[in-house]
Design a protein around this motif. Structure first.
Motif, PDB file in Angstrom:
ATOM      1  N   ILE A 134       2.809   6.333  -5.534  1.00 44.71           N
ATOM      2  CA  ILE A 134       2.655   6.515  -7.050  1.00 44.71           C
ATOM      3  C   ILE A 134       1.991   6.792  -7.195  1.00 44.71           C
ATOM      4  CG2 ILE A 134       2.393   4.842  -9.115  1.00 44.71           C
ATOM      5  CD1 ILE A 134       4.494   2.494  -8.276  1.00 44.71           C
ATOM      6  N   LEU A 135       0.485   7.249  -6.130  1.00 43.93           N
ATOM      7  CA  LEU A 135      -0.678   7.506  -6.316  1.00 43.93           C
ATOM      8  C   LEU A 135       0.255   9.068  -6.339  1.00 43.93           C
ATOM      9  CD1 LEU A 135      -3.740   6.696  -4.441  1.00 43.93           C
ATOM     10  CD2 LEU A 135      -2.952   9.174  -4.603  1.00 43.93           C
ATOM     11  N   GLU A 177      -3.620  12.960   2.498  1.00 43.94           N
ATOM     12  CA  GLU A 177      -4.224  11.848   3.540  1.00 43.94           C
ATOM     13  C   GLU A 177      -3.667  10.813   3.218  1.00 43.94           C
ATOM     14  OE1 GLU A 177      -8.979  13.379   4.009  1.00 43.94           O
ATOM     15  OE2 GLU A 177      -8.144  11.761   2.306  1.00 43.94           O
ATOM     16  N   GLU A 178      -2.955  10.423   2.055  1.00 45.58           N
ATOM     17  CA  GLU A 178      -2.433   9.389   1.231  1.00 45.58           C
ATOM     18  C   GLU A 178      -0.432   9.548   2.040  1.00 45.58           C
ATOM     19  OE1 GLU A 178      -3.276   7.013   0.599  1.00 45.58           O
ATOM     20  OE2 GLU A 178      -4.587   7.633  -1.762  1.00 45.58           O
ATOM     21  N   CYS A 179      -0.140  10.621   2.688  1.00 43.00           N
ATOM     22  CA  CYS A 179       0.838  10.446   3.220  1.00 43.00           C
ATOM     23  C   CYS A 179       0.680  10.373   4.811  1.00 43.00           C
ATOM     24  CB  CYS A 179       1.713  12.031   3.219  1.00 43.00           C
ATOM     25  SG  CYS A 179       2.462  12.746   1.656  1.00 43.00           S
ATOM     26  N   GLY A 236       0.853  -1.366  -0.256  1.00 45.91           N
ATOM     27  CA  GLY A 236      -0.458   0.537  -0.254  1.00 45.91           C
ATOM     28  C   GLY A 236       1.103   1.517   0.123  1.00 45.91           C
ATOM     29  N   ILE A 237       1.802   1.097   1.361  1.00 39.23           N
ATOM     30  CA  ILE A 237       2.973   2.382   0.977  1.00 39.23           C
ATOM     31  C   ILE A 237       3.721   2.594  -0.037  1.00 39.23           C
ATOM     32  CG2 ILE A 237       5.009   3.016   1.607  1.00 39.23           C
ATOM     33  CD1 ILE A 237       4.397   1.317   4.455  1.00 39.23           C
ATOM     34  N   SER A 244      -5.862   6.247 -17.204  1.00 42.92           N
ATOM     35  CA  SER A 244      -5.208   4.764 -17.195  1.00 42.92           C
ATOM     36  C   SER A 244      -4.146   5.428 -15.657  1.00 42.92           C
ATOM     37  CB  SER A 244      -3.785   5.059 -18.301  1.00 42.92           C
ATOM     38  OG  SER A 244      -4.062   4.312 -19.066  1.00 42.92           O
ATOM     39  N   ALA A 245      -4.121   6.538 -15.191  1.00 39.73           N
ATOM     40  CA  ALA A 245      -3.196   7.071 -14.308  1.00 39.73           C
ATOM     41  C   ALA A 245      -4.843   6.600 -12.850  1.00 39.73           C
ATOM     42  CB  ALA A 245      -3.448   8.135 -13.565  1.00 39.73           C
ATOM     43  N   TYR A 246      -6.126   7.290 -13.145  1.00 35.91           N
ATOM     44  CA  TYR A 246      -7.030   7.561 -11.851  1.00 35.91           C
ATOM     45  C   TYR A 246      -7.892   6.233 -12.033  1.00 35.91           C
ATOM     46  CZ  TYR A 246      -6.818  12.226 -11.815  1.00 35.91           C
ATOM     47  OH  TYR A 246      -6.056  12.912 -10.888  1.00 35.91           O
TER      48      TYR A 246
END
Length: 304
Positions: A93-94, A121-123, A87-88, A162-164
């Motif tokens: 990448i996200l 939030e991802e951080c 997940g990290i 592709s990214a989302y």
């Protein structure tokens, strides 16, 4: 390339801005600080699992029947730590893809501000997962070298749907399993708290990823749709097959050779993965992203 960019704020449909503003309002009202919400001080209680046993790669196998209860619990702790580490990796990448997508755009736009909120939030999630894996007494698990290099290329080159959609794949798969873990009283309490935080906050991220995928696909022609569907499927395959590191079995004190063989043939786990992705596959089909070449990779990853 130009077709993948978001139009300037003034030309965005009101609905796009309204969605972003609702996500911002939700984040303001319902957000967590893992540094204070998670019980980091209580020592690890090894009487608990690290994840719901039914989600273990060996659950339902002959090896699982031969294992002691202590071995089963240790394996689920190692597997949970491996999933957290994966997940990290993908959250990093996200974050880079999202920042690249909003680079030099209107900072007063709610979509711009929501994107930064998601990155923040991802951080926090990445730090939370790292501390959680450490508390589970697991070593740092990393994807194999090929996956790391593919991720490096993907974060640099992927854009638009592709990214989302790839972001959505990773979030959806984690979401289903973590909803089970956070409700399961057999799972160690601090892991349940981590999963609850992630599920609540990722629900906003998934909403944004779905909306962005639909929006970008409105402009996609036949060739672009075919290419994007394949890129997303390959990304999904790499993500899912990287979730449980092969070293978890040795670190749980098991016979790695036997464990790997039985895990690879485990129909129960394959069924769990397929059921967890039913909603995701329905969305991809509605977005016209389930082409025959894409289906090949989803089937290899046991997602369909």
């Amino acid at each position: 390339m130009a077709s993948s960019t978001v139009p300037p704020s003034g030309s965005l449909p009101a609905s796009d801005q309204e969605v972003a503003q609702r996500l911002l309002d939700s984040a303001a009202k319902l957000a967590y600080d893992p540094a204070t919400e998670v019980d980091w001080d209580t020592p690890l209680d090894k009487d608990f699992h690290g994840a719901s046993p039914e989600w273990s790669t060996l659950y339902g196998t002959a090896y699982w029947q031969d294992m002691t209860e202590a071995q089963r619990k240790e394996l689920t702790r190692q597997e949970a730590a491996s999933v957290a580490s994966t997940g990290i990796w993908f959250e990093m990448i996200l974050q880079q893809m999202v920042l690249r997508d909003i680079y030099a755009k209107d900072p007063t736009d709610p979509q711009f501000q929501w994107a930064l909120t998601e990155v923040a939030e991802e951080c926090r999630h990445s730090i939370m997962f790292a501390r959680g894996a450490e508390k589970l007494q697991a070593p740092p698990y990393r994807p194999h070298r090929a996956a790391v290099e593919l991720g490096r290329a993907f974060k640099t080159l992927a854009f638009g749907e592709s990214a989302y959609a790839a972001i959505l794949v990773a979030e959806e798969v984690l979401d289903v399993m973590q909803r089970d873990w956070m409700r399961d009283e057999r799972v160690v309490p601090f892991v349940r708290t981590i999963n609850n935080i992630h599920v609540v906050e990722e629900s906003r991220h998934m909403k944004f990823a779905r909306d962005e995928t639909r929006k970008r696909m409105r402009k996609a022609g036949f060739v672009r749709r075919r290419i994007s569907s394949l890129v997303i499927a390959i990304a999904a395959y790499v993500i899912v097959t990287s979730m449980v590191n092969k070293k978890v079995y040795k670190n749980a004190g098991l016979d790695s050779e036997r464990a790997l063989a039985e895990a690879a043939a485990n129909e129960h786990h394959k069924s769990m993965m397929r059921s967890s992705c039913a909603g995701l596959m329905e969305f991809l089909a509605s977005a016209r992203l389930l082409t025959k070449p894409a289906l090949y990779f989803y089937k290899r990853a046991n997602l369909i």
